[in-house]
Scaffold this motif. Structure first.
Motif, PDB file in Angstrom:
ATOM      1  N   TRP A   1       0.821  -1.204   0.000  1.00  0.00           N
ATOM      2  CA  TRP A   1       0.000   0.000   0.000  1.00  0.00           C
ATOM      3  C   TRP A   1       0.861   1.262   0.000  1.00  0.00           C
ATOM      4  O   TRP A   1       0.669   2.174  -0.811  1.00  0.00           O
TER       5      TRP A   1
ATOM      6  N   ALA B   1      -8.070  -2.455   7.797  1.00  0.00           N
ATOM      7  CA  ALA B   1      -7.673  -1.131   7.317  1.00  0.00           C
ATOM      8  C   ALA B   1      -7.803  -1.049   5.797  1.00  0.00           C
ATOM      9  O   ALA B   1      -8.392  -0.101   5.262  1.00  0.00           O
TER      10      ALA B   1
ATOM     11  N   TYR C   1     -10.687   1.096   3.777  1.00  0.00           N
ATOM     12  CA  TYR C   1     -10.221   2.171   2.914  1.00  0.00           C
ATOM     13  C   TYR C   1     -10.774   1.997   1.494  1.00  0.00           C
ATOM     14  O   TYR C   1     -11.263   2.954   0.891  1.00  0.00           O
TER      15      TYR C   1
ATOM     16  N   THR D   1     -12.583   9.937   2.637  1.00  0.00           N
ATOM     17  CA  THR D   1     -11.302   9.291   2.913  1.00  0.00           C
ATOM     18  C   THR D   1     -10.465  10.128   3.870  1.00  0.00           C
ATOM     19  O   THR D   1     -10.499  11.354   3.837  1.00  0.00           O
ATOM     20  N   GLY D   2      -9.687   9.435   4.693  1.00  0.00           N
ATOM     21  CA  GLY D   2      -8.781  10.128   5.603  1.00  0.00           C
ATOM     22  C   GLY D   2      -9.478  10.902   6.692  1.00  0.00           C
ATOM     23  O   GLY D   2      -9.023  11.984   7.084  1.00  0.00           O
TER      24      GLY D   2
ATOM     25  N   THR E   1     -13.767   7.142   9.490  1.00  0.00           N
ATOM     26  CA  THR E   1     -13.264   5.888   8.921  1.00  0.00           C
ATOM     27  C   THR E   1     -12.417   5.131   9.928  1.00  0.00           C
ATOM     28  O   THR E   1     -12.530   3.907  10.073  1.00  0.00           O
ATOM     29  N   LEU E   2     -11.581   5.835  10.657  1.00  0.00           N
ATOM     30  CA  LEU E   2     -10.724   5.218  11.662  1.00  0.00           C
ATOM     31  C   LEU E   2     -11.553   4.589  12.776  1.00  0.00           C
ATOM     32  O   LEU E   2     -11.293   3.457  13.206  1.00  0.00           O
TER      33      LEU E   2
ATOM     34  N   ALA F   1     -13.246   1.370  11.644  1.00  0.00           N
ATOM     35  CA  ALA F   1     -12.296   0.254  11.626  1.00  0.00           C
ATOM     36  C   ALA F   1     -12.027  -0.247  13.046  1.00  0.00           C
ATOM     37  O   ALA F   1     -11.926  -1.459  13.271  1.00  0.00           O
TER      38      ALA F   1
ATOM     39  N   ILE G   1      -4.150  -0.411  12.182  1.00  0.00           N
ATOM     40  CA  ILE G   1      -5.310   0.358  11.732  1.00  0.00           C
ATOM     41  C   ILE G   1      -5.025   1.850  11.846  1.00  0.00           C
ATOM     42  O   ILE G   1      -5.310   2.629  10.921  1.00  0.00           O
TER      43      ILE G   1
ATOM     44  N   MET H   1      -2.466   3.017   9.138  1.00  0.00           N
ATOM     45  CA  MET H   1      -2.886   2.966   7.739  1.00  0.00           C
ATOM     46  C   MET H   1      -4.080   3.866   7.413  1.00  0.00           C
ATOM     47  O   MET H   1      -4.230   4.276   6.256  1.00  0.00           O
ATOM     48  N   THR H   2      -4.937   4.138   8.384  1.00  0.00           N
ATOM     49  CA  THR H   2      -6.174   4.867   8.072  1.00  0.00           C
ATOM     50  C   THR H   2      -6.309   6.190   8.813  1.00  0.00           C
ATOM     51  O   THR H   2      -7.343   6.840   8.677  1.00  0.00           O
ATOM     52  N   ARG H   3      -5.315   6.614   9.569  1.00  0.00           N
ATOM     53  CA  ARG H   3      -5.458   7.867  10.324  1.00  0.00           C
ATOM     54  C   ARG H   3      -5.486   9.059   9.364  1.00  0.00           C
ATOM     55  O   ARG H   3      -4.914   9.010   8.275  1.00  0.00           O
TER      56      ARG H   3
END
Length: 549
Positions: free
Chosen positions: A240, A389, A393, A421-422, A426-427, A430, A498, A501-503
């Motif tokens: 990724w 994650a 995403y 996104t971001g 989202t975080l 997850a 998690i 990758m997704t923060r």
């Protein structure tokens, strides 16, 4: 006139529409966990041939072998160490037993990635241990190099053996001594009685602990990253963020989900075929008194494990923190800590609410539908964070693209994906998929202790629906809710893949700070954040020990 069910003492009828609404809400909760899994599985239906060719040639053989080595070795070692220590502290009497019975749980407070760089700093060539060896035995004295694989296996074993130890100790403590007395009466030695009687009776519990260790090993990202040992989780991250290929990351995630599924099915079938019954009374807590060499050996084994798994690494972290605190600590660390606390608190609140929805849906409409949704919703704890994650995403990107198309059609703009996104949302979703099982367990257990007759009495006084939950159940569930919130809070504080990758951009936390510094070899500088995580992790471990004793 009262309904017949009420006159007979059975549950009063509830609103079918209200029950259906709660089941519908439980379905939405289950969708949170099902979404990333569905994304991972659907990637298998539409494979990218170029991506698969690259993975099959350069990635899969190496990471598959490394992952299998890691899972099998850690599972075997934790089974041996955890079961042995559990037997000693539960069934034997020796100097220090009372202390070690709870102290051997303390390594649970040290995340694997923290233990990894602390042990690496201790045992590397310039570390304190090898420096002392050279001072005592000369410049040629040195510890053997066990390599990245050996270091990863050893570290994860020391970090995860308390799972097996805790469950096996409970099994041994409740067996009673009658079975062993019968074994000794027919001429068996204590050692043979352990292998022929006590161990077979405890095997289902040991298998459960080893299965949990295997899941945690498959999900580990930070420990293997410290030692540069490539597994599926690190390969997903590299695909990724290094190769910038979401397709490759998704394909690897789908394979890892299949491995997890195989491990779960194997473990359940193994336990499903076995039937064991305890012999003797659980109230019989007499222990075998060890003396002489056996007592010294028991105390030495417990001391060695406790020293290496907790005392030495925490001491190393403390020493590094004292040396670097003045130079390293700055206002940024307050931001790291604040973000960690905020995310952990928000995740705890969200997961407690979702767990209440699940438990209340099952209580109002017990059956296959609500129970199945609860099982799906709590499946995420067995799924590695890297998989969740990537799955979340990709799902959010696709949803954003759809909203962008709709927004372009309606308003002439395509900002939908930028909005989704971001983001912290989202975080948190997850986190919810990963740790809902942690929050659901204590709340569900507390809910099951509430008798249906209490619900009947409340409905008889006109209290039902949401009011029944808020006015009757919540005050009784306070202890379970507090336990669930505390466990989720600490798990999120320690969570790495998690968050990494997704923060949102710039949202570094304490765990992310540790990863960034250790990946650059700045172990001393990482100690400030790592020690804070360990201190927070001690809270539920001490609470767990108090409850178990």
């Amino acid at each position: 006139m009262r309904p017949a069910s009420a006159r007979a003492g059975g549950p009063l009828p509830t609103s079918r529409s209200g029950g259906r609404l709660w089941v519908f809400a439980a379905g939405i909760v289950a969708l949170i966990t099902a979404t990333p899994l569905a994304v991972a599985f659907t990637s298998l239906l539409d494979p990218d041939r170029a991506v698969w060719a690259h993975l099959a040639e350069h990635v899969l053989p190496r990471v598959l072998l490394n992952t299998l080595w890691l899972v099998s070795s850690v599972s075997a070692l934790t089974a041996v160490i955890g079961t042995s220590l559990a037997w000693l502290t539960a069934a034997c009497e020796f100097p220090g037993r009372r202390f070690f019975s709870w102290a051997l749980l303390l390594p649970l407070a040290v995340p694997g990635y923290v233990l990894a760089f602390a042990l690496a700093g201790l045992f590397e060539y310039t570390g304190a241990v090898q420096h002392a060896l050279r001072g005592a035995f000369g410049d040629e004295a040195a510890l053997p190099d066990i390599g990245a694989r050996g270091a990863s296996i050893l570290t994860l074993t020391l970090a995860l053996f308390p799972y097996v130890y805790l469950i096996a100790r409970q099994a041994f403590a409740t067996q009673g001594v009658r079975g062993l007395e019968v074994a000794r009466s027919v001429g068996m030695t204590p050692a043979r009685g352990f292998f022929r009687v006590a161990l077979p009776m405890a095997r289902p519990w040991i298998a459960a602990g080893v299965a949990l260790v295997a899941m945690e090993t498959l999900a580990d990202f930070g420990t293997v990253s410290v030692f540069n040992y490539d597994t599926f989780t690190t390969a997903i991250y590299q695909a990724w963020f290094s190769l910038f290929s979401l397709d490759a990351a998704l394909q690897l995630a789908s394979i890892l989900v299949l491995l997890v599924a195989v491990a779960l099915i194997t473990e359940r079938r193994f336990r499903g075929r076995a039937r064991f019954e305890s012999v003797g009374s659980g109230a019989e807590r007499r222990r075998m008194a060890l003396s002489g060499r056996a007592a010294v050996l028991a105390t030495g084994c417990c001391s060695a494990v406790f020293l290496i798994a907790f005392v030495l690494p925490v001491t190393q972290l403390l020493a590094w923190t004292i040396d670097t605190f003045g130079d390293e600590f700055d206002p940024r660390y307050l931001s790291f800590a604040a973000r960690s606390v905020f995310l952990a608190s928000a995740a705890a609140l969200l997961i407690v609410v979702l767990a209440l929805v699940l438990t209340y849906a099952v209580r109002l409409r017990p059956g296959a539908v609500a129970g199945g949704l609860a099982r799906v919703a709590t499946l995420g704890y067995a799924i590695p964070g890297a998989v969740l994650a990537v799955g979340f995403y990709v799902a959010v990107v696709r949803l954003g693209e759809g909203l962008g198309v709709a927004a372009g059609w309606l308003f002439g703009t395509g900002a939908g994906s930028v909005v989704l996104t971001g983001t912290v949302l989202t975080l948190l979703l997850a986190y919810a998929a990963r740790f809902l099982a942690v929050g659901h367990g204590p709340i569900d257990s507390a809910m099951q202790r509430i008798r249906p007759s209490l619900d009947d009495a409340a409905r008889g006084m006109g209290v039902g629906g949401v009011s029944l939950l808020t006015r009757v159940h919540l005050p009784i569930l306070r202890s379970g809710i507090a336990t669930a919130a505390l466990l989720v809070f600490v798990d999120v504080m320690k969570e790495l893949p998690i968050t990494l990758m997704t923060r949102p951009f710039g949202w570094d936390t304490l765990s992310v700070r540790v990863f960034q510094l250790t990946s650059e070899g700045h172990w001393q500088r990482a100690s400030v954040s790592a020690l804070a995580i360990v201190l927070v992790g001690l809270i539920p471990v001490l609470a767990l020990n108090r409850r178990s004793t």
